[in-house]
Design a protein around this motif. Structure first.
Motif, PDB file in Angstrom:
ATOM      1  N   VAL A   1       0.865  -1.179   0.000  1.00 34.80           N
ATOM      2  CA  VAL A   1       0.000   0.000   0.000  1.00 34.80           C
ATOM      3  C   VAL A   1       0.902   1.229   0.000  1.00 34.80           C
ATOM      4  N   VAL A   2       0.648   2.136  -0.922  1.00 37.45           N
ATOM      5  CA  VAL A   2       1.388   3.397  -0.994  1.00 37.45           C
ATOM      6  C   VAL A   2       0.365   4.506  -0.824  1.00 37.45           C
ATOM      7  N   ARG A   3       0.614   5.353   0.167  1.00 37.78           N
ATOM      8  CA  ARG A   3      -0.329   6.448   0.379  1.00 37.78           C
ATOM      9  C   ARG A   3       0.422   7.744   0.655  1.00 37.78           C
ATOM     10  N   PRO A   4      -0.147   8.868   0.208  1.00 39.03           N
ATOM     11  CA  PRO A   4       0.518  10.147   0.457  1.00 39.03           C
ATOM     12  C   PRO A   4       0.455  10.514   1.932  1.00 39.03           C
ATOM     13  N   THR A   5       1.593  10.850   2.497  1.00 44.63           N
ATOM     14  CA  THR A   5       1.676  11.338   3.876  1.00 44.63           C
ATOM     15  C   THR A   5       3.096  11.827   4.129  1.00 44.63           C
ATOM     16  N   SER A   6       3.212  12.762   5.029  1.00 47.70           N
ATOM     17  CA  SER A   6       4.540  13.237   5.426  1.00 47.70           C
ATOM     18  C   SER A   6       4.849  12.816   6.862  1.00 47.70           C
ATOM     19  N   GLU A   7       4.060  11.877   7.400  1.00 50.36           N
ATOM     20  CA  GLU A   7       4.271  11.434   8.776  1.00 50.36           C
ATOM     21  C   GLU A   7       5.655  10.796   8.938  1.00 50.36           C
ATOM     22  N   PRO A   8       6.307  11.062  10.066  1.00 47.83           N
ATOM     23  CA  PRO A   8       7.614  10.457  10.309  1.00 47.83           C
ATOM     24  C   PRO A   8       7.482   8.963  10.615  1.00 47.83           C
ATOM     25  N   ILE A   9       8.569   8.256  10.451  1.00 44.89           N
ATOM     26  CA  ILE A   9       8.553   6.802  10.579  1.00 44.89           C
ATOM     27  C   ILE A   9       8.167   6.346  11.987  1.00 44.89           C
ATOM     28  N   HIS A  10       8.518   7.102  13.029  1.00 48.06           N
ATOM     29  CA  HIS A  10       8.148   6.653  14.379  1.00 48.06           C
ATOM     30  C   HIS A  10       6.631   6.673  14.578  1.00 48.06           C
ATOM     31  N   VAL A  11       5.946   7.609  13.936  1.00 47.41           N
ATOM     32  CA  VAL A  11       4.482   7.654  14.006  1.00 47.41           C
ATOM     33  C   VAL A  11       3.894   6.475  13.238  1.00 47.41           C
ATOM     34  N   LEU A  12       4.442   6.195  12.082  1.00 46.87           N
ATOM     35  CA  LEU A  12       3.957   5.075  11.270  1.00 46.87           C
ATOM     36  C   LEU A  12       4.192   3.743  11.982  1.00 46.87           C
ATOM     37  N   GLY A  13       5.337   3.605  12.641  1.00 45.28           N
ATOM     38  CA  GLY A  13       5.617   2.385  13.401  1.00 45.28           C
ATOM     39  C   GLY A  13       4.644   2.212  14.555  1.00 45.28           C
ATOM     40  N   ALA A  14       4.354   3.290  15.268  1.00 45.12           N
ATOM     41  CA  ALA A  14       3.401   3.224  16.375  1.00 45.12           C
ATOM     42  C   ALA A  14       2.007   2.855  15.867  1.00 45.12           C
ATOM     43  N   ARG A  15       1.636   3.392  14.718  1.00 44.24           N
ATOM     44  CA  ARG A  15       0.333   3.057  14.137  1.00 44.24           C
ATOM     45  C   ARG A  15       0.282   1.577  13.756  1.00 44.24           C
ATOM     46  N   ALA A  16       1.363   1.047  13.196  1.00 45.81           N
ATOM     47  CA  ALA A  16       1.401  -0.374  12.822  1.00 45.81           C
ATOM     48  C   ALA A  16       1.217  -1.259  14.052  1.00 45.81           C
ATOM     49  N   ILE A  17       1.816  -0.869  15.167  1.00 45.06           N
ATOM     50  CA  ILE A  17       1.656  -1.636  16.410  1.00 45.06           C
ATOM     51  C   ILE A  17       0.205  -1.569  16.878  1.00 45.06           C
ATOM     52  N   ALA A  18      -0.371  -0.376  16.878  1.00 44.49           N
ATOM     53  CA  ALA A  18      -1.768  -0.222  17.314  1.00 44.49           C
ATOM     54  C   ALA A  18      -2.716  -1.030  16.420  1.00 44.49           C
ATOM     55  N   GLU A  19      -2.471  -1.027  15.126  1.00 41.00           N
ATOM     56  CA  GLU A  19      -3.315  -1.791  14.202  1.00 41.00           C
ATOM     57  C   GLU A  19      -3.178  -3.289  14.446  1.00 41.00           C
ATOM     58  N   ALA A  20      -1.967  -3.746  14.725  1.00 41.05           N
ATOM     59  CA  ALA A  20      -1.758  -5.175  15.003  1.00 41.05           C
ATOM     60  C   ALA A  20      -2.502  -5.590  16.269  1.00 41.05           C
ATOM     61  N   LEU A  21      -2.475  -4.747  17.281  1.00 44.47           N
ATOM     62  CA  LEU A  21      -3.146  -5.072  18.542  1.00 44.47           C
ATOM     63  C   LEU A  21      -4.666  -4.959  18.444  1.00 44.47           C
ATOM     64  N   ALA A  22      -5.166  -4.328  17.378  1.00 46.78           N
ATOM     65  CA  ALA A  22      -6.609  -4.149  17.200  1.00 46.78           C
ATOM     66  C   ALA A  22      -7.262  -5.279  16.402  1.00 46.78           C
ATOM     67  N   TYR A  23      -6.487  -6.296  15.988  1.00 49.87           N
ATOM     68  CA  TYR A  23      -7.097  -7.420  15.271  1.00 49.87           C
ATOM     69  C   TYR A  23      -8.220  -8.003  16.117  1.00 49.87           C
ATOM     70  N   PRO A  24      -9.295  -8.457  15.479  1.00 49.21           N
ATOM     71  CA  PRO A  24     -10.343  -9.133  16.256  1.00 49.21           C
ATOM     72  C   PRO A  24      -9.789 -10.436  16.840  1.00 49.21           C
ATOM     73  N   GLY A  25     -10.276 -10.821  17.980  1.00 43.20           N
ATOM     74  CA  GLY A  25      -9.726 -12.023  18.620  1.00 43.20           C
ATOM     75  C   GLY A  25      -8.432 -11.669  19.322  1.00 43.20           C
ATOM     76  N   TRP A  26      -7.488 -12.583  19.312  1.00 44.91           N
ATOM     77  CA  TRP A  26      -6.224 -12.294  19.980  1.00 44.91           C
ATOM     78  C   TRP A  26      -5.159 -11.907  18.965  1.00 44.91           C
ATOM     79  N   SER A  27      -4.249 -11.084  19.416  1.00 48.65           N
ATOM     80  CA  SER A  27      -3.099 -10.707  18.601  1.00 48.65           C
ATOM     81  C   SER A  27      -1.961 -10.348  19.542  1.00 48.65           C
ATOM     82  N   HIS A  28      -0.766 -10.385  19.016  1.00 47.76           N
ATOM     83  CA  HIS A  28       0.409 -10.104  19.829  1.00 47.76           C
ATOM     84  C   HIS A  28       1.499  -9.516  18.945  1.00 47.76           C
ATOM     85  N   VAL A  29       2.083  -8.401  19.349  1.00 49.10           N
ATOM     86  CA  VAL A  29       3.222  -7.818  18.633  1.00 49.10           C
ATOM     87  C   VAL A  29       4.474  -8.496  19.161  1.00 49.10           C
TER      88      VAL A  29
END
Length: 152
Positions: A51-79
């Motif tokens: 997925v390629v999307r326009p944004t100027s967000e820094p990588i630390h914000v994108l990494g934090a979002r990836a962690i939050a999205e992983a933890l939001a999976y339905p059922g159980w999930s673990h980073v």
């Protein structure tokens, strides 16, 4: 670039090298989905989604979002990992790995994220946990073989 046994798939901003046998499942504008051929020998079909999307967000914000999205999976999930990734000499990214369950199968997700300052390049590779160990090097090769076009 030509690599024996691999083929290039072009998208508007990123070219991706994948094994010749992998299939293009979906491709439109800023999304590309590929998957290994179907086989009765694997319990979960390994796949990748770019997925390629326009944004100027820094990588630390994108990494934090990836962690939050992983933890939001339905059922159980673990980073299980979040680490810096040197995509190129001038671009640093993040690799976030997580696990979740899908119909009784433990799925390993590896997200390779790069911020160019204009776009986020997000390559998500998934496989069953068992097959992930067979595919780990391949996933790293696909991510490392991405070529960003000048406008990315």
């Amino acid at each position: 670039m030509t690599v024996p046994g691999w083929r290039s798939i072009a998208t508007p901003l990123v070219d991706v090298l994948v094994p010749e046998a992998w299939l293009e499942v979906d491709s439109h504008a800023t999304v590309l989905a590929v998957a290994e051929p179907e086989s009765e020998e694997v319990e979960f079909r390994a796949n990748g989604v770019l997925v390629v999307r326009p944004t100027s967000e820094p990588i630390h914000v994108l990494g934090a979002r990836a962690i939050a999205e992983a933890l939001a999976y339905p059922g159980w999930s673990h980073v299980i990992a979040d680490q810096s990734w040197r995509f190129s000499d001038d671009l640093r990214g993040r690799v976030v790995e997580s696990l979740y369950e899908d119909l009784g199968i433990c799925v390993n997700v590896t997200r390779y994220i790069v911020s160019t300052g204009r776009h986020t390049i997000d390559l998500t590779m998934s496989a069953s946990l068992r097959d992930r160990f067979r595919l780990e090097r391949l996933f790293d090769m696909i991510a490392g073989g991405m070529t960003l076009k000048e406008q990315a």
